[in-house]
Each structure stands twice: as structure tokens, then as C-alpha cells.
Scaffold this active site. Structure first.
Site, PDB file in Angstrom:
ATOM      1  N   GLU A 148     -57.860  99.301 -61.958  1.00  0.00           N
ATOM      2  CA  GLU A 148     -57.653 100.530 -62.736  1.00  0.00           C
ATOM      3  C   GLU A 148     -57.802 100.253 -64.235  1.00  0.00           C
ATOM      4  OE1 GLU A 148     -55.742  99.051 -60.515  1.00  0.00           O
ATOM      5  OE2 GLU A 148     -54.280 100.389 -59.617  1.00  0.00           O
ATOM      6  N   THR A 174     -61.995  65.779 -34.627  1.00  0.00           N
ATOM      7  CA  THR A 174     -63.159  66.184 -35.421  1.00  0.00           C
ATOM      8  C   THR A 174     -63.161  65.440 -36.752  1.00  0.00           C
ATOM      9  OG1 THR A 174     -63.056  68.350 -34.394  1.00  0.00           O
ATOM     10  CG2 THR A 174     -64.367  68.186 -36.398  1.00  0.00           C
ATOM     11  N   ASP A 183     -66.369  63.138 -37.015  1.00  0.00           N
ATOM     12  CA  ASP A 183     -67.432  63.726 -37.852  1.00  0.00           C
ATOM     13  C   ASP A 183     -67.293  63.364 -39.329  1.00  0.00           C
ATOM     14  OD1 ASP A 183     -68.132  64.864 -35.507  1.00  0.00           O
ATOM     15  OD2 ASP A 183     -67.819  66.943 -36.093  1.00  0.00           O
TER      16      ASP A 183
HETATM   17  C1  AOF Z   1     -53.343  97.252 -58.491  1.00  0.00           C
HETATM   18  N1  AOF Z   1     -54.653  97.093 -58.798  1.00  0.00           N
HETATM   19  O1  AOF Z   1     -56.534  95.899 -58.846  1.00  0.00           O
HETATM   20  C2  AOF Z   1     -54.673  94.966 -57.770  1.00  0.00           C
HETATM   21  C3  AOF Z   1     -53.309  95.161 -57.404  1.00  0.00           C
HETATM   22  O2  AOF Z   1     -49.879  89.187 -60.430  1.00  0.00           O
HETATM   23  P1  AOF Z   1     -50.565  90.480 -60.649  1.00  0.00           P
HETATM   24  O3  AOF Z   1     -50.067  91.239 -61.839  1.00  0.00           O
HETATM   25  O4  AOF Z   1     -52.079  90.387 -60.626  1.00  0.00           O
HETATM   26  O5  AOF Z   1     -50.156  91.415 -59.393  1.00  0.00           O
HETATM   27  C4  AOF Z   1     -50.605  91.111 -58.094  1.00  0.00           C
HETATM   28  C5  AOF Z   1     -50.156  92.192 -57.130  1.00  0.00           C
HETATM   29  O6  AOF Z   1     -50.604  93.465 -57.594  1.00  0.00           O
HETATM   30  C6  AOF Z   1     -50.756  92.023 -55.742  1.00  0.00           C
HETATM   31  O7  AOF Z   1     -49.929  91.263 -54.895  1.00  0.00           O
HETATM   32  C7  AOF Z   1     -50.851  93.463 -55.270  1.00  0.00           C
HETATM   33  O8  AOF Z   1     -49.595  93.901 -54.818  1.00  0.00           O
HETATM   34  C8  AOF Z   1     -51.199  94.192 -56.541  1.00  0.00           C
HETATM   35  N2  AOF Z   1     -52.649  94.198 -56.730  1.00  0.00           N
HETATM   36  N3  AOF Z   1     -52.713  96.311 -57.759  1.00  0.00           N
HETATM   37  O9  AOF Z   1     -52.729  98.242 -58.891  1.00  0.00           O
HETATM   38  C9  AOF Z   1     -55.351  95.993 -58.486  1.00  0.00           C
HETATM   39  N4  AOF Z   1     -55.335  93.810 -57.475  1.00  0.00           N
HETATM   40 ZN    ZN Z   2     -52.007  97.045 -61.007  1.00  0.00          ZN
END
Ligand code: AOF
Ligand code: ZN
Length: 351
Positions: free
Chosen positions: A52, A202, A206
Site C-alpha cells: 500500500e 542422499t 550424492d
Molecule cells: C500489509 N501490506 O504489503 C504486507 C503486510 O515487519 P513488517 O512491518 O514488514 O510487517 C510484517 C507483517 O505485516 C506480516 O507478517 C503481515 O502480517 C503483514 N504484511 N501487510 O498491510 C503488505 N506485506
Molecule cells: Zn502494512
């Protein structure tokens, strides 16, 4: 255009973060004014700005926001993590409406992002392409809901159902089953998952590197289960000092360079313990690449989510039999050069 149309675009954008954002979800955001997309964004990398925030940075005319709709495939966050709450930013920018695919299962958000937006008078619609959104972020949802990583089983078998020659018939160190194109694809997958595992047999026969060297991408953390205190120190998995190796065993706890020995309880459910430890380390997906004993132990414990099976056009006549999968639904079956690739999902763990 429908809500579904713009949500599909969010999914496309989100997928650019594949292999770069874990254990965070892949998130895309689209700002729409009078049916026109006026800005887009996605979460590029772990610790970086959320989708966002990026979309809002890309806007040219902020005056349009009041009458715009923000489409985002995950509920905007309401917590202070590595970045400030997206819900607060949306309220501050006075965006009129927010349309979401999935609620955030992360305990610190989990519905409170939507509540915050609604309390500020913003219209919120959720559940658009919910199932597709859950599939896109299946690793993230499984990780939070089941407190273990999403497990992908991978193997290559001959058309008579063998994954390797018998040890006595091995005339070269590793019998190659799948073609070069398939093996490059596997390296792409490795770069998209947090961790990779093979069984002790493995590992010792390998001597694999378990890295993503055929593509340009991150290396997964390497996982081994067995009597790790007897591992030869010159194994290829120890070579890359920048990637961790976790050796789950029943006798020692120790850290040496990039390798960590983690002791498990012998009498408990071993794979459950191992997967839960990976969860605690924030590793949200694991690709298991053999051999049959290791793959079958995940299958028999019901601790697998996806299987990706290559079928090569040639036969071996004898060898180590490929694992057998129950409760499976074939998602895709496609040609990779001369091989066929069958992608299967465990319907017990995802529907
Ligand atoms: C959103 N928009 O694009 C994403 C979200 O450590 P931070 O601040 O990056 O927060 C991570 C958490 O935020 C993640 O576990 C999930 O709950 C949320 N991710 N939220 O509004 C985003 N990537
Ligand atoms: Zn966010």
C-alpha cells in the site's frame, strides 16, 4: 471492471515478491479512480515498505484519493512491525474505499486492520477471490495457522517408477533422472523456498550442494536429519559459508561456523518437532528433495502440502522405488522438454 479484475492485478503484482519477502506474504496493491488504475505497488522484499505504501508513493494526483478504491490482496496492517501501520496511512490519505481478498492471520493484525479502517468511516469489502489469495500466499497462511512451514516434496522418477539406481548398480556418483531444463526449474524453486532438506543417505551418497546455483536467486537454509555429529566436515553443504545448515539430531546442541546442530527428543514425533523448530526460526516453507525414506516419512506422517514429481521418458529396470502419494489432487501436468512435471496438492491440508 469488476472487483475480481483489479484483485487479479494485485495478485500479479504480489507475485513479483516471490522468493524475496518470506516469511512475509506476497502483497500487491492497486489504486483505482473511475475504473482507471492510477497507481500500483507491491511488497518488494522482507523488511521493506508494504504494498500500500509503495502504491501511494506512485500516485501523481493526491486529490483523487478521496474518490478512489484501494485494492489489496491482504488486509492492511494495523501494527508497528518493521514498518508503521498501513491502516493509519490509508486513513490519513482519506482513501474512500478498500477492497481486500484475505484477512491477515498474523496475530497482531487479524481483523484489527479492517476494524480500524471501518471505524474511520472507510468502506471495506473483503473476501474478493479469497481462495485464490489463500493459494498465492499458502506458505504464509499455513505458517501462521499451523505453526509449521509449508512442505513441498520433490522427486524425479523414471517411467518405470524408480528415483535412483540401487547402490550396487551405480556406475556414476549420481544417476541423473530428469533433464537439464527440469533441473534448472528445481533451482528456481529452491530460490523461492526458505529451506531445503534431504535425508542422510542422499546427503552421504550424492554429496549435494542444495543451493540455487543454476539461477539468479537466494539459497535456502539447508536441513539434514540424522546422526549429524558423524558428518564429514568437507561435505558440499558446508561449502557456502553464507548459508546456514541445520543438522537435527538426537545427541548434541552446538553451533560451528554456519552449521548448527539441533537436538530433538527421540521419543516424540520427530518431524513435528523439526517443523515446529523451523517455524520458530521464521522459515515458512521447506522443499524436501529425497530420498524415498525421507519423502515417505513426510507422507506417512501426513506432514506434506505439495508434491512436484518429474517423470522422465526412460526406464531403469530396477532401482529405488519412488514414494506413493495418498489424498492427492493433480493441479497441473505439463511437459518440461522430454520430461513431464506433475504438481499435486494434499487435499487433507488445503482445499
Ligand atoms: C500489509 N501490506 O504489503 C504486507 C503486510 O515487519 P513488517 O512491518 O514488514 O510487517 C510484517 C507483517 O505485516 C506480516 O507478517 C503481515 O502480517 C503483514 N504484511 N501487510 O498491510 C503488505 N506485506
Ligand atoms: Zn502494512
Amino acid at each position: 471492471m469488476s472487483h475480481e479484475f483489479y484483485m487479479q492485478r494485485c495478485f500479479q503484482l504480489a507475485a513479483f515478491g516471490k522468493g524475496l519477502v518470506a516469511p512475509n506474504p506476497m502483497v500487491g496493491a492497486v489504486l483505482v479512480h473511475n475504473e482507471d488504475i492510477i497507481a500500483e505497488g507491491f511488497h518488494h522484499k522482507f523488511g521493506g515498505p508494504h504494498a500500500e505504501v509503495v502504491a501511494l508513493q506512485n500516485i501523481n494526483d493526491a486529490a483523487l484519493l478521496k474518490n478512489s478504491i484501494l485494492y489489496v490482496n491482504l488486509e492492511p496492517c494495523s501494527h508497528f512491525g518493521k514498518t508503521p501501520p498501513c491502516a493509519d496511512l490509508i486513513i490519513e490519505k482519506q482513501i474512500g474505499q478498500v477492497v481486500i481478498a484475505n484477512l491477515d492471520p498474523f496475530p497482531q493484525v487479524n481483523g484489527s486492520g479492517i476494524e480500524k479502517l471501518k471505524a474511520a468511516g472507510i468502506k471495506v469489502i473483503s473476501g474478493i477471490l479469497e481462495k485464490e489469495g489463500r493459494f498465492l500466499n499458502r506458505r504464509f497462511f499455513h505458517f501462521h495457522e499451523k505453526k509449521m512451514p509449508w512442505v513441498i516434496l520433490k522427486w524425479a522418477e523414471t517411467n518405470d517408477g524408480f528415483i535412483a539406481s540401487l547402490p550396487e548398480n551405480k556406475n556414476e556418483r549420481v544417476t541423473l533422472i530428469s533433464n537439464q531444463e527440469s533441473r534448472t526449474l528445481v533451482h528456481q524453486w529452491r530460490s523461492e523456498e526458505s529451506a531445503i532438506m534431504v535425508g542422510m543417505n542422499t546427503l552421504l551418497t550424492d554429496n549435494p550442494y542444495l543451493n540455487s546455483r543454476l539461477v539468479n536467486g537466494q539459497n535456502p537454509v539447508r536441513i539434514v536429519l540424522g546422526n549429524g555429529n558423524e558428518l564429514p566436515p568437507d561435505l558440499n553443504i558446508f561449502e557456502d559459508k553464507n548459508t546456514s545448515v541445520l543438522i537435527y539430531n538426537f545427541s548434541i546442541t552446538e553451533i560451528k561456523g554456519n552449521a548448527e546442530w539441533v537436538k530433538l527428543e527421540k521419543n516424540g514425533q520427530v518431524l513435528n518437532q523439526l517443523l515446529h523448530d523451523l517455524y520458530k526460526r521464521g522459515l515458512n516453507s521447506l522443499i524436501v528433495e529425497g530420498g524415498t525414506i525421507t519423502l515417505s516419512s513426510f507422507i506417512n506422517a501426513g506432514l506434506w502440502n505439495e508434491a512436484r514429481v518429474f517423470k522422465a521418458p526412460h526406464s531403469l529396470g530396477s532401482g529405488i522405488a519412488a514414494p506413493k502419494l495418498p489424498n492427492a489432487k493433480v493441479l497441473t501436468n505439463q511437459a518440461i522438454g522430454s520430461d513431464r512435471l506433475c504438481c499435486i496438492i494434499n487435499t487433507e491440508n488445503f482445499n
